[in-house]
Scaffold this motif. Structure first.
Motif, PDB file in Angstrom:
ATOM      1  N   THR A 204      14.825  -4.035  66.956  1.00 57.66           N
ATOM      2  CA  THR A 204      15.507  -3.686  65.705  1.00 57.66           C
ATOM      3  C   THR A 204      16.863  -3.034  65.934  1.00 57.66           C
ATOM      4  O   THR A 204      17.703  -3.036  65.025  1.00 57.66           O
ATOM      5  CB  THR A 204      14.629  -2.738  64.867  1.00 57.66           C
ATOM      6  N   LEU A 231      13.789  -5.774  59.663  1.00 57.45           N
ATOM      7  CA  LEU A 231      12.559  -5.194  59.134  1.00 57.45           C
ATOM      8  C   LEU A 231      11.384  -6.173  59.168  1.00 57.45           C
ATOM      9  O   LEU A 231      10.238  -5.762  59.017  1.00 57.45           O
ATOM     10  CB  LEU A 231      12.794  -4.704  57.705  1.00 57.45           C
ATOM     11  N   GLU A 234       9.756  -4.846  62.403  1.00 56.17           N
ATOM     12  CA  GLU A 234       9.212  -3.485  62.315  1.00 56.17           C
ATOM     13  C   GLU A 234       9.452  -2.973  60.895  1.00 56.17           C
ATOM     14  O   GLU A 234      10.443  -2.286  60.634  1.00 56.17           O
ATOM     15  CB  GLU A 234       9.860  -2.558  63.352  1.00 56.17           C
ATOM     16  N   PRO A 235       8.557  -3.294  59.956  1.00 53.27           N
ATOM     17  CA  PRO A 235       8.775  -2.939  58.549  1.00 53.27           C
ATOM     18  C   PRO A 235       8.905  -1.439  58.310  1.00 53.27           C
ATOM     19  O   PRO A 235       9.532  -1.041  57.319  1.00 53.27           O
ATOM     20  CB  PRO A 235       7.535  -3.505  57.855  1.00 53.27           C
ATOM     21  N   ASN A 236       8.340  -0.635  59.167  1.00 52.67           N
ATOM     22  CA  ASN A 236       8.366   0.816  58.949  1.00 52.67           C
ATOM     23  C   ASN A 236       9.474   1.512  59.731  1.00 52.67           C
ATOM     24  O   ASN A 236       9.469   2.741  59.834  1.00 52.67           O
ATOM     25  CB  ASN A 236       7.011   1.423  59.321  1.00 52.67           C
ATOM     26  N   ASP A 237      10.400   0.763  60.291  1.00 50.32           N
ATOM     27  CA  ASP A 237      11.484   1.369  61.061  1.00 50.32           C
ATOM     28  C   ASP A 237      12.308   2.285  60.142  1.00 50.32           C
ATOM     29  O   ASP A 237      12.908   1.831  59.164  1.00 50.32           O
ATOM     30  CB  ASP A 237      12.369   0.279  61.669  1.00 50.32           C
ATOM     31  N   LYS A 238      12.305   3.567  60.453  1.00 50.18           N
ATOM     32  CA  LYS A 238      12.952   4.559  59.583  1.00 50.18           C
ATOM     33  C   LYS A 238      14.456   4.358  59.539  1.00 50.18           C
ATOM     34  O   LYS A 238      15.091   4.448  58.468  1.00 50.18           O
ATOM     35  CB  LYS A 238      12.612   5.969  60.066  1.00 50.18           C
ATOM     36  N   ASN A 241      15.347   1.289  57.388  1.00 48.92           N
ATOM     37  CA  ASN A 241      15.048   1.508  55.972  1.00 48.92           C
ATOM     38  C   ASN A 241      16.047   2.454  55.323  1.00 48.92           C
ATOM     39  O   ASN A 241      16.489   2.232  54.190  1.00 48.92           O
ATOM     40  CB  ASN A 241      13.622   2.033  55.812  1.00 48.92           C
ATOM     41  N   ASN A 242      16.400   3.524  56.027  1.00 48.80           N
ATOM     42  CA  ASN A 242      17.377   4.469  55.477  1.00 48.80           C
ATOM     43  C   ASN A 242      18.747   3.814  55.309  1.00 48.80           C
ATOM     44  O   ASN A 242      19.443   4.024  54.299  1.00 48.80           O
ATOM     45  CB  ASN A 242      17.493   5.689  56.384  1.00 48.80           C
ATOM     46  N   LYS A 245      18.787   1.522  52.290  1.00 48.87           N
ATOM     47  CA  LYS A 245      18.950   2.253  51.029  1.00 48.87           C
ATOM     48  C   LYS A 245      20.417   2.601  50.788  1.00 48.87           C
ATOM     49  O   LYS A 245      20.916   2.518  49.656  1.00 48.87           O
ATOM     50  CB  LYS A 245      18.099   3.514  51.048  1.00 48.87           C
TER      51      LYS A 245
END
Length: 258
Positions: A204, A231, A234-238, A241-242, A245
């Motif tokens: 990622t 994603l 790794e869908p939960n990669d912080k 994701n941040n 947003k």
């Protein structure tokens, strides 16, 4: 803020290859003998050609000590190519001289031999030099060190594990992309990040670098898609994701107001 190694990368070990034959009666050095191959070679038509070995003076650069070499010649006339004897040993002599003078990396090692550690250590040292320069905000020096690290990784001989070269190259280019971003060389940063994605698509960090470069180029929709692509792995990669947003917020702000 160099992100050169988000998680440990195991060093792959080549799996032992099955031996097809051989044993105590095999050739010296413990190399296996393939009986089927020997049978095939014995079945090929051939004839014994008399030859001699001659010591000759080899051409050498000026001020260099003289060197001697051994060549194969016909027995009667001592010529490497002789129409009377019907032999031409020039190709054999050329190959012999090449193998004697070629650097070690030009000749493949026996199977299952681990690559020498010196190259991996130098690649690692150059990467660490780049990291040190990056942390000191000496970005041109960091870019230079990462470039040398990538060049060394890409220059591995073709018989070494391709996965090892891909891993080393991807890390060096990922770090260089970050350094390019800090000097606003967004096109260069994007090119490196795209190469990282090709080399290690599930990683990622490459998608993050690509998105960051695209934001620098004000290509927000493309940056959003780059993060969505990352994603998938790794869908939960912080971090991704941040960043996603943030980009979505920029896109909302850019929408025309009614």
């Amino acid at each position: 803020m160099s992100h050169d190694h988000p998680h440990p990368h195991p060093h792959p070990h080549p799996q032992p290859q099955p031996q097809l034959g051989g044993g105590p009666s095999g050739p010296p050095g413990g190399l296996p003998v393939n009986p089927a191959l020997l049978t095939l070679l014995d079945s090929l038509p051939h004839e014994n050609v008399p030859f001699s070995l001659q010591t000759i003076q080899l051409p050498s650069p000026p001020n260099a000590p003289p060197q001697q070499g051994i060549v194969v010649t016909c027995t009667e006339h001592q010529n490497s190519s002789c129409e009377i004897c019907g032999v031409d040993f020039n190709a054999l002599n050329y190959m012999h001289q090449f193998l004697r003078s070629a650097p070690a990396e030009a000749i493949p090692p026996p199977p299952n031999v681990q690559p020498p550690p010196q190259r991996a250590e130098m690649i690692k040292q150059l990467k660490e030099q780049g990291n040190t320069a990056f942390k000191s905000q000496q970005f041109p020096a960091a870019i230079q060190a990462y470039s040398k690290s990538a060049d060394m990784a890409l220059s591995r001989p073709p018989w070494e594990l391709a996965a090892l070269s891909r891993d080393e190259t991807a890390i060096a280019l990922c770090n260089r992309s970050a350094a390019f971003a800090f000097v606003n060389a967004w096109a260069n940063a994007l090119a490196d990040a795209e190469a990282v994605v090709i080399l290690k698509r599930p990683w990622t960090k490459g998608h993050f670098r690509k998105a960051r470069a695209l934001v620098g180029l004000e290509r927000f929709e493309d940056a959003k898609q780059a993060l969505i692509d990352g994603l998938q792995y790794e869908p939960n990669d912080k971090e991704l994701n941040n960043f996603l947003k943030e980009i979505e917020e920029k896109l909302r702000q850019a929408e025309p107001q009614d």
